[in-house]
Enzyme design. Structure first.
Site, PDB file in Angstrom:
ATOM      1  CG  ASP A  16       4.963   5.201  -2.563  1.00 39.42           C
ATOM      2  OD1 ASP A  16       4.223   5.875  -1.803  1.00 39.42           O
ATOM      3  OD2 ASP A  16       4.922   3.959  -2.616  1.00 39.42           O
ATOM      4  CG  ASN A  64      -3.445   9.721  -3.890  1.00 43.85           C
ATOM      5  OD1 ASN A  64      -2.528  10.203  -4.536  1.00 43.85           O
ATOM      6  ND2 ASN A  64      -3.357   8.515  -3.347  1.00 43.85           N
TER       7      ASN A  64
END
Ligand code: FPP
Length: 242
Positions: A16, A64
């Site tokens: 991330d 996503n």
């Protein structure tokens, strides 16, 4: 009390911070993802050097897809070019690559490359690299449960006799051992629908470093943290010692 003295066998990573890495430099988020892909390559090498047997990277979650189309397109292109450029190197390094997650939403070209890479590296056993794309832990549990239900129906199995091992056989990570160490970069402290079943007893490590900056030294810190953890699996210390 049992210490996790040795290095982890299986490391799972939520990579991330690509977007923030780029934003801090006033660059488009997509540049952060490109830089993130470079960091992934370096961490794969660092894990190889450490003899980590299983490495599982969360590259694209089922959620996503809802990101801006431009970003999704760039990520898909990045997966394509990474496979085109890196599959041979991964093969030469003795790495077996497999992809976990849904496959129905990818372009035919990406599907072909995924299958080609898996075939190419099939016989390798130095490290098993699992790349989670279009993956979510709940998706995995659902697809495994559906397969188990179908099998139970087909074989007329007694549902009351089904156990955890029966379900695990259908999880996309099977037959890997559960991760020993989970690493999340970028400062957030959550699992974000990654390997929710498999992480039940995993040691969690959170790093503030944004993924594109995460390097071999950061990995060392995570591994060092793991080695001093006391893993108990719900038992009391005396039981672990014996
Ligand atoms: C999360 O950062 C990262 C992603 C959604 C993409 C991760 C993909 C790569 C690093 C490429 C890896 C490629 C291969 C083939 C392994 P974010 O965008 O959520 O960052 P932010 O939290 O700063 O916005």
């Amino acid at each position: 009390m049992a210490k996790a003295k040795t290095l982890p066998t299986h490391v799972a990573v939520v990579m991330d911070g690509n977007g923030r890495w780029a934003s801090k430099r006033l660059l488009p988020r997509t540049v952060g993802h490109r830089q993130g892909a470079k960091a992934s390559r370096k961490i794969i090498e660092a894990c190889l050097k450490k003899n980590i047997k299983y490495l599982t990277l969360f590259a694209f979650s089922s959620e996503n897809w809802k990101r801006p189309q431009e970003e999704v397109r760039t990520l898909m292109e990045l997966f394509l070019s990474s496979l085109e450029n890196d599959a041979e190197t991964l093969y030469q390094q003795g790495i077996k690559v497999r992809f976990i997650g849904g496959r129905t939403q990818f372009s035919a070209q990406l599907c072909e490359l995924i299958e080609k890479t898996e075939r190419l590296t099939e016989g390798n056993d130095r490290m098993l690299l699992s790349i989670a794309i279009d993956y979510s832990g709940r998706w995995d549990l659902m697809q495994a449960s559906k397969q188990l239900c179908k099998q139970a129906h087909l074989l007329n199995l007694n549902v009351d006799e089904l156990d955890e091992a029966a379900l695990e056989k259908y999880l996309s990570t099977y037959p890997l051992p559960d991760p020993d160490l989970f690493i999340r970069t970028g400062g957030e402290q959550r699992i974000s629908n990654f390997l929710i079943w498999q992480l039940a007893y995993t040691e969690l490590y959170f790093s503030d470093t944004l993924w594109p900056d995460f390097d071999a030294k950061d990995l060392e810190l995570a591994l060092a943290s793991y080695t001093i953890r006391k893993r108990r699996y719900g038992l009391v210390p005396e039981q672990i010692e014996t």
